[in-house]
Scaffold this active site. Structure first.
Site, PDB file in Angstrom:
ATOM      1  N   HIS A 847      45.077 -21.039  14.861  1.00  0.00           N
ATOM      2  CA  HIS A 847      43.976 -20.587  15.726  1.00  0.00           C
ATOM      3  C   HIS A 847      42.861 -21.612  15.705  1.00  0.00           C
ATOM      4  O   HIS A 847      42.900 -22.613  14.987  1.00  0.00           O
ATOM      5  CB  HIS A 847      43.484 -19.205  15.296  1.00  0.00           C
ATOM      6  CG  HIS A 847      42.982 -19.122  13.887  1.00  0.00           C
ATOM      7  ND1 HIS A 847      41.825 -19.721  13.432  1.00  0.00           N
ATOM      8  CD2 HIS A 847      43.495 -18.448  12.802  1.00  0.00           C
ATOM      9  CE1 HIS A 847      41.636 -19.462  12.156  1.00  0.00           C
ATOM     10  NE2 HIS A 847      42.657 -18.676  11.744  1.00  0.00           N
ATOM     11  N   CYS A 874      45.433 -19.241   7.162  1.00  0.00           N
ATOM     12  CA  CYS A 874      45.804 -19.692   8.524  1.00  0.00           C
ATOM     13  C   CYS A 874      45.572 -21.195   8.668  1.00  0.00           C
ATOM     14  O   CYS A 874      44.911 -21.830   7.841  1.00  0.00           O
ATOM     15  CB  CYS A 874      45.008 -18.915   9.544  1.00  0.00           C
ATOM     16  SG  CYS A 874      45.391 -17.173   9.612  1.00  0.00           S
TER      17      CYS A 874
END
Length: 898
Positions: A847, A874
């Site tokens: 992301h 992430c």
């Protein structure tokens, strides 16, 4: 009232007189419906008064404009009232009043023709007159001889009655041979000499003048059929018939010439009896111009009575209305004026025959002054007016000829005083004048003049004989040594060239005088660029004094404000600089000109790197229009393909890009020039990260020494750059103090304390995933980088920030179906955009850099990108990188994290 076209009424002989004359000559009985008693008309004319014969009157009638032809008039004869013993000829409606006499002539001819075939009485009803032509009666030879002798005796007493008797005798004789046609060759007398000798016909005395009217007539040497002459040799000739012979049913006449010499024998059917030695009237037309003095005009062709000399009517033109082929061998013509007044007979050798009513051209010279405004000027004798004397009133014409028209007027062929033919004008409109010296008196002149009118003409004399067209000498300068003030009001100069040759006379209005041997100043508006140091500008037209040396003019564009076509044959330009300073006269043959203030295109080959922003690149150096600026092309290198030394003092390069596209004109002062395609060296100091492992590293342009595989991922120093014409910027790359070579800027990215997380990680485009079947994603936790690969080949490198405390799992994974635009984790106090799951279905994601509760990017977290871990497991990316993975990476794409 205009006098140009005066219509005069012809004086026509009255129908009654014409009729009476015709009757008197033909033996026709005339009965007037209003008079019950027979009256013999008194005709006070000689036998030879053919001037008023019916044929001549018919010919005179035919001269009228718009008349009906004889064929048309014959169609207007009504024969519907014929009886077994009479042919009755009446006039139908439709015969114009001025052609009724002509109709009567045609009717008489038709009656004569019908008489020879039908042998019936012919009656012509003409207005109130009845004309009876009795049927012929057979006559015994003795009676015929008696009639002939009576006619001969009578001719000495009364020419008119002689003509009637002869006509009657001819009619009687012709009836016997009526079956013989003049249009067919006649049969020759039988040639049985023995029989002929035994039966030689006895001659019957004849004393008539006859004319041959058969084109196929034969003149025999004897009565045995020996031909002597035939056809054209005898056609229309007039003879004296002194005897006639009957042989084989044919009457032959013994024909004698004017010297009483027997010419031969001819079938009587081939002739017509004439009233006298003049012969019969034959049709003839045209015009006679009496240009020969001392010629006789006859009133009677038998007695050769001279009624006047041609001197009395010299130069006049007359109508020809018939001809007579006289016994003496000459042809005499009957002449009329335009009012139908008969002039008389003249031999054809006594005048000039022409086909037009204006008559023969006659000489005329000198000048005439227009004194009447009311006459037309014609360009032909069809009398179509092309001008009027009103336009030339009180002016002078030059006469070059004259015509004595049949209408009685004299027409001059005239020129104006400028040598232009105007046409024909009635002599009544002008007054002849004598001008001793029309060209004027010579006056001294001493000027240099330049021909400036290309419509002018150089004349060799004042009769306007063209010597040379001005187009051949246009803008040449001559010496005028004299001038003439002409009668036409203009002044003409006498010109000489530089070699002393006289060139002719020219209208002063066609030249411009100069103040020196340079000739006249002539306007010019052009430019020239001096390209050689040996071309000087002079202060005079003899090149004796230098005004500006060639060394001071070379590579300079100047304005040409005027020109001189010097007497010596050289053309000079008068030149000025941009400040308006006069530089001198330059020989035009030594320079080239252009209409553009940019000057001449000059060759120039090199490379220019723009060094100033915000400057215009022009497409036109006169209007200084342009569509580009150096702002979008700052520090870019272009190919120089020519230059202009502009009149304003600046030099402009014509620039092309590396693909050969023309860019425009740029002031040379707005860039730096190089002889090499890489352009000029430009100062540039920066640290860069090598982001391509296979980029070429050059030691020179273009000498490759190695690629960047060993430098990949390292940070190096840039100490300068080149903007190559091919569109690529090359860095001069160092590792400390060691120079590595030249490297394309696209293989690097600026190395900063943080990376720009708002932009793609690399300046090159993202790869097309559809083109790579073995696409995969690798995450290097140690380098904080993400690599988009196709097999072992790296396609694109992205800055990354992985999980702190090794919270990002290592191993082999794959892109999962879960992905979205944004999320927010309240427990962590942050979210992100453009997320794509690669593990645990929405737990471990690729992301963007993190966002706060309001959706704003957290800058402090973003600066860790590419430098250090910062997430909770992430993989963080720049905003565009995350967006691209979210939009393009397919489900199942392998992910390898190490």
């Amino acid at each position: 009232m205009r006098k140009a076209k005066i219509i005069r009424t012809r004086q026509v002989v009255s129908p009654l007189l014409t009729l009476l004359a015709a009757v008197a000559l033909s033996g026709v009985t005339t009965v007037h419906a209003s008079d019950s008693t027979d009256k013999t008309p008194a005709v006070n004319e000689s036998v030879q008064s053919s001037a008023t014969s019916q044929q001549e009157q018919a010919a005179a009638t035919d001269r009228k404009a718009g008349t009906l032809s004889d064929d048309d008039l014959e169609k207007l004869i009504d024969r519907s009232d014929a009886t077994p013993t009479q042919d009755i000829l009446k006039m139908k409606d439709g015969v114009p009043s001025d052609q009724q006499e002509a109709w009567l002539t045609v009717a008489k001819r038709v009656a004569d023709q019908d008489l020879s075939t039908s042998h019936r009485e012919q009656v012509i009803l003409y207005n109130e007159t009845k004309i009876v032509v009795p049927a012929p009666k057979a006559a015994a030879p003795s009676a015929e001889s008696d009639a002939s002798n009576q006619a001969s005796n009578a001719s000495a007493q009364n020419p008119s009655s002689a003509a009637s008797s002869a006509a009657a005798s001819s009619s009687s004789s012709s009836a016997a041979a009526s079956s013989s046609s003049q249009s067919k060759p006649e049969a020759a007398p039988a040639k049985n000499e023995a029989a002929s000798a035994a039966a030689t016909p006895a001659p019957v005395t004849d004393n008539r003048y006859v004319s041959v009217t058969d084109k196929n007539a034969v003149l025999y040497a004897d009565l045995n059929g020996t031909k002597k002459q035939e056809g054209a040799a005898v056609y229309q000739r007039t003879f004296k018939s002194q005897a006639k012979y009957q042989k084989d049913g044919v009457t032959y006449l013994a024909l004698y010439d004017a010297n009483q010499t027997l010419q031969g024998y001819m079938n009587q059917a081939s002739i017509k009896v004439a009233a006298g030695a003049g012969g019969v009237w034959t049709n003839a037309s045209g015009y006679a111009s009496l240009t020969k003095p001392g010629q006789d005009v006859y009133g009677n062709l038998d007695t050769k009575q001279v009624i006047k000399k041609s001197d009395d009517v010299l130069d006049n033109t007359y109508f020809i209305s018939g001809a007579y082929h006289h016994l003496d061998g000459q042809v005499y013509y009957s002449l009329y004026d335009s009012h139908n007044n008969w002039l008389g007979y003249m031999a054809g050798s006594g005048f000039e025959t022409v086909n037009s009513a204006e008559g023969a051209w006659a000489a005329a010279s000198g000048y005439a002054k227009v004194v009447d405004k009311n006459y037309a000027i014609y360009n032909s004798f069809k009398f179509d007016a092309t001008g009027s004397t009103d336009h030339y009133y009180q002016q002078y014409f030059k006469k070059v000829g004259q015509y004595h028209h049949v209408n009685g007027a004299v027409y001059y062929s005239v020129f104006d005083l400028f040598g232009h033919w105007l046409g024909y004008v009635n002599s009544a409109a002008v007054q002849n004048v004598t001008i001793a010296n029309p060209e004027g008196t010579w006056q001294a002149d001493d000027r240099y003049v330049t021909v400036t009118d290309n419509r002018a003409t150089l004349y060799s004399d004042f009769n306007w004989t063209k010597k040379q067209a001005a187009t051949d000498v246009m803008l040449q300068t001559f010496k005028s040594t004299g001038k003439y003030h002409n009668l036409n009001g203009l002044t003409y100069l006498s010109l000489y060239d530089k070699d002393g040759n006289w060139r002719g006379y020219i209208n002063q209005q066609s030249i411009t005088a100069g103040v020196s041997d340079g000739g006249a100043w002539l306007p010019a508006n052009a430019y020239t660029t001096f390209t050689a140091a040996n071309v000087n500008a002079y202060a005079d037209f003899n090149q004796q004094k230098v005004a500006t040396s060639g060394a001071g003019l070379v590579n300079q564009t100047v304005n040409i404000s005027g020109q001189y076509h010097a007497f010596g044959g050289v053309v000079y330009y008068s030149i000025y600089d941009v400040r308006g300073k006069w530089l001198g006269y330059v020989d035009a043959s030594q320079v080239k000109t252009t209409s553009s203030a940019a000057g001449l295109w000059l060759p120039h080959d090199g490379y220019l790197t723009t060094t100033q922003s915000g400057q215009m690149i022009y497409t036109n150096l006169d209007s200084f229009a342009g569509g580009r600026t150096t702002t979008a092309n700052y520090q870019r290198t272009f190919r120089i393909m020519g230059e202009y030394k502009h009149y304003n003092g600046a030099t402009y390069y014509s620039l092309y890009d590396g693909n050969g596209n023309w860019m425009g004109y740029l002031n040379s002062a707005l860039g730096s020039e190089s002889k090499e395609a890489q352009g000029v060296w430009m100062n540039y100091n920066a640290n860069v990260l090598i982001t391509a492992s296979n980029a070429a590293l050059y030691s020179s342009f273009f000498n490759m020494t190695r690629d960047t595989s060993s430098l990949y991922g390292g940070v190096y120093q840039v100490s300068g750059k080149y903007s190559h014409v091919n569109g690529t910027t090359y860095y001069s790359l160092y590792d400390g103090n060691r120079w590595l070579g030249y490297l394309a800027s696209w293989a690097t990215t600026p190395y900063m304390d943080y990376y720009d997380w708002t932009k793609p990680s690399q300046s090159k485009p993202y790869p097309d995933v559809n083109m790579y079947p073995n696409l995969s994603i690798e995450v290097d936790i140690a380098k904080q980088r993400v690599y988009i690969k196709n097999g072992s080949t790296n396609l694109y490198t992205m800055y990354a920030s992985t999980g702190i405390d090794n919270s990002t799992p290592r191993g082999h994974f794959a892109i999962q179906t879960e992905r979205g635009y944004s999320f927010y984790n309240a427990n962590e106090g942050m979210g992100a955009r453009y997320w794509t799951s690669f593990l645990d279905h929405g737990v471990y994601l690729f992301h963007s850099v993190p966002t706060d509760a309001n959706g704003n990017y957290i800058v402090s977290q973003a600066k860790m990108l590419g430098k250090q871990p910062g997430s909770h497991g992430c993989v963080r990316l720049t905003i565009p990188d995350a967006q691209w993975i979210n939009a393009h990476i397919k489900v199942g794409t392998p992910v390898y994290i190490y």
